[in-house]
Scaffold this active site. Structure first.
Site, PDB file in Angstrom:
ATOM      1  N   HIS A   1      18.132   9.100  31.674  1.00 55.56           N
ATOM      2  CA  HIS A   1      19.486   8.649  32.040  1.00 55.56           C
ATOM      3  C   HIS A   1      19.475   7.542  33.112  1.00 55.56           C
ATOM      4  O   HIS A   1      20.103   6.501  32.954  1.00 55.56           O
ATOM      5  CB  HIS A   1      20.314   9.812  32.568  1.00 55.56           C
ATOM      6  CG  HIS A   1      20.382  10.997  31.652  1.00 55.56           C
ATOM      7  ND1 HIS A   1      20.387  10.875  30.286  1.00 55.56           N
ATOM      8  CD2 HIS A   1      20.465  12.327  31.901  1.00 55.56           C
ATOM      9  CE1 HIS A   1      20.468  12.076  29.739  1.00 55.56           C
ATOM     10  NE2 HIS A   1      20.510  12.976  30.700  1.00 55.56           N
TER      11      HIS A   1
ATOM     12  N   SER B   1      23.470  27.064  15.983  1.00 57.11           N
ATOM     13  CA  SER B   1      23.750  28.296  16.712  1.00 57.11           C
ATOM     14  C   SER B   1      23.519  28.121  18.215  1.00 57.11           C
ATOM     15  O   SER B   1      23.778  29.021  18.997  1.00 57.11           O
ATOM     16  CB  SER B   1      22.824  29.399  16.194  1.00 57.11           C
ATOM     17  OG  SER B   1      21.482  28.941  16.263  1.00 57.11           O
TER      18      SER B   1
ATOM     19  N   ARG C   1      18.325  28.907  12.114  1.00 55.58           N
ATOM     20  CA  ARG C   1      17.578  30.056  11.596  1.00 55.58           C
ATOM     21  C   ARG C   1      18.414  31.332  11.606  1.00 55.58           C
ATOM     22  O   ARG C   1      18.220  32.202  10.773  1.00 55.58           O
ATOM     23  CB  ARG C   1      16.311  30.269  12.437  1.00 55.58           C
ATOM     24  CG  ARG C   1      15.275  29.199  12.215  1.00 55.58           C
ATOM     25  CD  ARG C   1      14.093  29.396  13.119  1.00 55.58           C
ATOM     26  NE  ARG C   1      14.507  29.475  14.521  1.00 55.58           N
ATOM     27  CZ  ARG C   1      13.676  29.558  15.552  1.00 55.58           C
ATOM     28  NH1 ARG C   1      12.385  29.587  15.342  1.00 55.58           N
ATOM     29  NH2 ARG C   1      14.112  29.621  16.776  1.00 55.58           N
TER      30      ARG C   1
ATOM     31  N   GLY D   1      20.447  23.338  14.356  1.00 58.56           N
ATOM     32  CA  GLY D   1      20.449  24.016  15.662  1.00 58.56           C
ATOM     33  C   GLY D   1      21.885  24.407  15.988  1.00 58.56           C
ATOM     34  O   GLY D   1      22.279  24.467  17.145  1.00 58.56           O
TER      35      GLY D   1
ATOM     36  N   GLN E   1      30.714   9.245  37.995  1.00 58.06           N
ATOM     37  CA  GLN E   1      31.417  10.526  37.993  1.00 58.06           C
ATOM     38  C   GLN E   1      31.285  11.188  39.344  1.00 58.06           C
ATOM     39  O   GLN E   1      30.312  10.901  40.049  1.00 58.06           O
ATOM     40  CB  GLN E   1      30.854  11.452  36.903  1.00 58.06           C
ATOM     41  CG  GLN E   1      29.383  11.793  37.091  1.00 58.06           C
ATOM     42  CD  GLN E   1      28.747  12.444  35.882  1.00 58.06           C
ATOM     43  OE1 GLN E   1      29.018  12.082  34.746  1.00 58.06           O
ATOM     44  NE2 GLN E   1      27.898  13.424  36.115  1.00 58.06           N
TER      45      GLN E   1
HETATM   46  O1  LIG Z   1      20.589  15.679  30.352  1.00 60.29           O
HETATM   47  C1  LIG Z   1      20.994  16.302  31.326  1.00 60.29           C
HETATM   48  O2  LIG Z   1      22.137  15.909  31.911  1.00 60.29           O
HETATM   49  C2  LIG Z   1      22.901  16.832  32.678  1.00 60.29           C
HETATM   50  C3  LIG Z   1      23.891  16.000  33.483  1.00 60.29           C
HETATM   51  O3  LIG Z   1      24.787  15.384  32.605  1.00 60.29           O
HETATM   52  P1  LIG Z   1      26.232  14.993  33.112  1.00 60.29           P
HETATM   53  O4  LIG Z   1      26.836  14.263  31.974  1.00 60.29           O
HETATM   54  O5  LIG Z   1      26.920  16.283  33.445  1.00 60.29           O
HETATM   55  O6  LIG Z   1      26.042  14.155  34.330  1.00 60.29           O
HETATM   56  C4  LIG Z   1      22.043  17.671  33.593  1.00 60.29           C
HETATM   57  O7  LIG Z   1      22.820  18.689  34.204  1.00 60.29           O
HETATM   58  C5  LIG Z   1      20.939  18.322  32.771  1.00 60.29           C
HETATM   59  O8  LIG Z   1      20.064  19.035  33.644  1.00 60.29           O
HETATM   60  C6  LIG Z   1      20.163  17.286  32.003  1.00 60.29           C
HETATM   61  O9  LIG Z   1      19.268  17.934  31.112  1.00 60.29           O
END
Ligand SMILES: O=C1O[C@H](COP(=O)(O)O)[C@@H](O)[C@H](O)[C@H]1O
Ligand SMILES: NC(=O)C1=CN([C@@H]2O[C@H](COP(=O)(O)OP(=O)(O)OC[C@H]3O[C@@H](n4cnc5c(N)ncnc54)[C@H](OP(=O)(O)O)[C@@H]3O)[C@@H](O)[C@H]2O)C=CC1
Length: 518
Positions: A266, A39, A71, A37, A394
């Site tokens: 997350h 690209s 691809r 992936g 953050q």
């Molecule tokens: O996995 C994802 O995470 C981001 C946020 O990540 P961060 O490290 O910037 O806090 C999120 O913007 C995205 O929609 C999501 O798919």
């Protein structure tokens, strides 16, 4: 020379020390990282830059090749041009890195492309017989193609001439499925091809500095341990806020929604590390055993404990439904607050509040552990002056404890103040690595501590699947909130009902204002 069919062998048993890096350098690891992936957006913005930084800092072995695979009919040079702008370093560093990159075009199904890839790998490994060979396949791809890609790799790219220390590993990105059933199906398909030891399910939140700090903060501070309990803690909030909307990514986002996008993965990983018991050791499986245990104690999230929202146009920000990539009339939530319960001895009765949203008033990810007030006492208003331990992931990493002290002066007046560990002041100049850098390095070291195990994934999906099915069936409409605000007001009502007490008196003075910093 043994021809290995991909046995996983970590570099050493204590895989998290710098010695391991030395170990694979000393071992003369012949490392190939294949980015499938290549690209795409993720590869360009995250995978290649993380590899570059690791390379620049000397964390990767000298004998390194990076092969892009996708691809698109690109040349080596095309790929280098695409990636170059994202690499931050001197011209010499960038050129040195680019000189190790090449590109092989091929499809994600059928054998032909993977045979070319195998040939590319064999050519590159030729002349290194007897040395340890490492092949890391990074799947920067949509999960729909994982099964066929993994099958292609298994069938065509696993034969390698390596010493005993050689290995082959695959890193796979989220989303791992859409619900419990589809995730299990995907896990089953991959599991039939590769054992768990070779599969590295990445959740980049596990690579963030404060997430990595969690095991130290929680289990190396004796004052914290006894109070980390329902007897002392009133509620816990895990909050994710982004100031921007879907911005043309609505097509992708609309299929998933905020719960699948950040909460099920997350934020649930954050919850697991916060709520779990102390692991027996720091080994990957001991840590993941504890995470699974606590995740399995989560009650499935109920609709009545949830507030869903969707942002509308405000100021110069377009509303979600005005993004032309979003289907008309979509009910996909861009905001959610859920109150969760962990049914175990430590946490029964403590609401775990998870809140996440796009197009909100600020960028922030924080954990807020709010303590109960003293049961009885000599000071007034302590209910509003709760102790809070805040961990801000953050921006500007910080850990601070809100405590009640006497206002300096002649009167005996309690006020909320803070014990403040702001990283940018305390650790001035310290380098905080990007999450992807750490995790890719861990995968190369063979350390699965910060990767999600299959049973963790199952427990995480089990907690959200009934709610997701209710949302998918269209029976719930998200509440509108103007872009740039804190989300639907009903969220604050839910959070307050769950027991969170907001102190509106407290005003934080930055170190600059306090005069600590010149
Ligand atoms: O996995 C994802 O995470 C981001 C946020 O990540 P961060 O490290 O910037 O806090 C999120 O913007 C995205 O929609 C999501 O798919
Ligand atoms: N080291 C550092 O950098 C430190 C920084 N500070 C800063 O001081 C400020 C105050 O800190 P703190 O009190 O911890 O955090 P906040 O002022 O952000 O408020 C605490 C909580 O209240 C919620 N909240 C905000 N407005 C409302 C509202 N109107 N109704 C209900 N809930 C609300 C917030 O949720 P939501 O996020 O959803 O708005 C948050 O969870 C913050 O900006 C903080 O970053 C403080 C100490 C140390």
């Amino acid at each position: 020379m043994p021809s290995n069919d991909l046995q996983h062998r970590p570099c050493s048993s204590s895989a998290s020390s710098r010695d391991d890096v030395k170990c694979f350098i000393a071992n003369k690891l012949v490392l190939s990282v294949v980015v499938l992936g290549a690209s795409g957006d993720l590869a360009k913005k995250k995978t290649f830059p993380a590899l570059f930084t690791l390379f620049k800092k000397g964390f990767l072995p000298k004998d390194l090749r990076i092969i892009g695979y996708a691809r698109s009919k690109l040349t080596d040079q095309d790929l280098k041009e695409k990636v170059k702008g994202y690499l931050k370093g001197t011209d010499a560093e960038v050129n040195e890195f680019l000189s190790r990159m090449s590109y092989i075009p091929g499809s994600y199904d059928g054998d032909e492309g993977f045979q070319s890839l195998q040939k590319g790998l064999e050519d590159r490994e030729k002349g290194h017989e007897g040395a340890p060979v490492g092949r890391l396949f990074y799947l920067a791809l949509p999960p729909t193609v994982y099964p066929q890609v993994c099958a292609g790799i298994k069938k065509n790219c696993t034969q390698m001439k390596s010493s005993e220390e050689g290995w082959l590993r695959l890193v796979v990105e989220k989303p791992f499925g859409m619900d419990l059933e589809s995730s299990e199906e995907l896990a089953g398909e991959l599991g039939a091809l590769f054992p768990e030891e070779q599969l590295y399910r990445i959740d980049h939140y596990l690579g963030k500095e404060l997430m990595q700090n969690m095991l130290v903060l929680r289990f190396a501070n004796h004052f914290l341990s006894p109070t980390w309990h329902r007897n002392f803690i009133s509620n816990v909030q895990i909050c994710f806020k982004e100031p921007f909307g879907t911005d043309g990514r609505g097509g992708y986002f609309d299929e998933f929604g905020i719960i699948r996008d950040v909460m099920q993965n997350h934020l649930l990983q954050v919850l697991a590390l916060l709520a779990m018991e102390q692991p027996v050791t720091l080994s990957a499986d001991d840590i993941r055993d504890e995470k699974v245990k606590v995740l399995r104690c989560l009650s499935p999230v109920k609709l009545e404990d949830t507030v869903l929202g969707q942002y509308t146009a405000a100021g110069d920000q377009r509303g979600y439904l005005e993004d032309e990539t979003v289907p008309k009339g979509s009910k996909t939530p861009t905001f959610a607050t859920c109150v969760m319960n962990i049914n175990n001895e430590r946490w029964a009765g403590v609401p775990w509040i998870m809140k996440a949203g796009k197009a909100l008033n600020e960028r922030k990810v924080e954990i807020r552990v709010q303590y109960k007030p003293p049961a009885a006492g000599i000071h007034p208003n302590l209910n509003e002056m709760r102790n809070e331990l805040v961990m801000r992931l953050q921006p500007d990493e910080a850990i601070y404890m809100k405590i009640v002290v006497k206002q300096p002066g002649l009167e005996m007046q309690p006020v909320v103040s803070e014990m403040d560990l702001s990283y940018k002041h305390r650790y001035q100049g310290a380098n905080i690595p990007d999450a992807y850098e750490r995790l890719i390095l861990d995968a190369i070291r063979g350390d699965q501590q910060h990767f999600v195990r299959r049973d963790e994934l199952r427990a995480a999906w089990a907690a959200f699947t009934p709610l997701l099915h209710a949302i998918d069936s269209g029976e719930v409409s998200p509440q509108p909130y103007p872009a740039g605000t804190r989300g639907p007001p009903a969220s604050d009502i839910l959070v307050s009902r769950a027991g969170f007490v907001k102190n509106s008196e407290y005003i934080w003075k930055t170190a600059e204002v306090k005069g600590d910093i010149s």
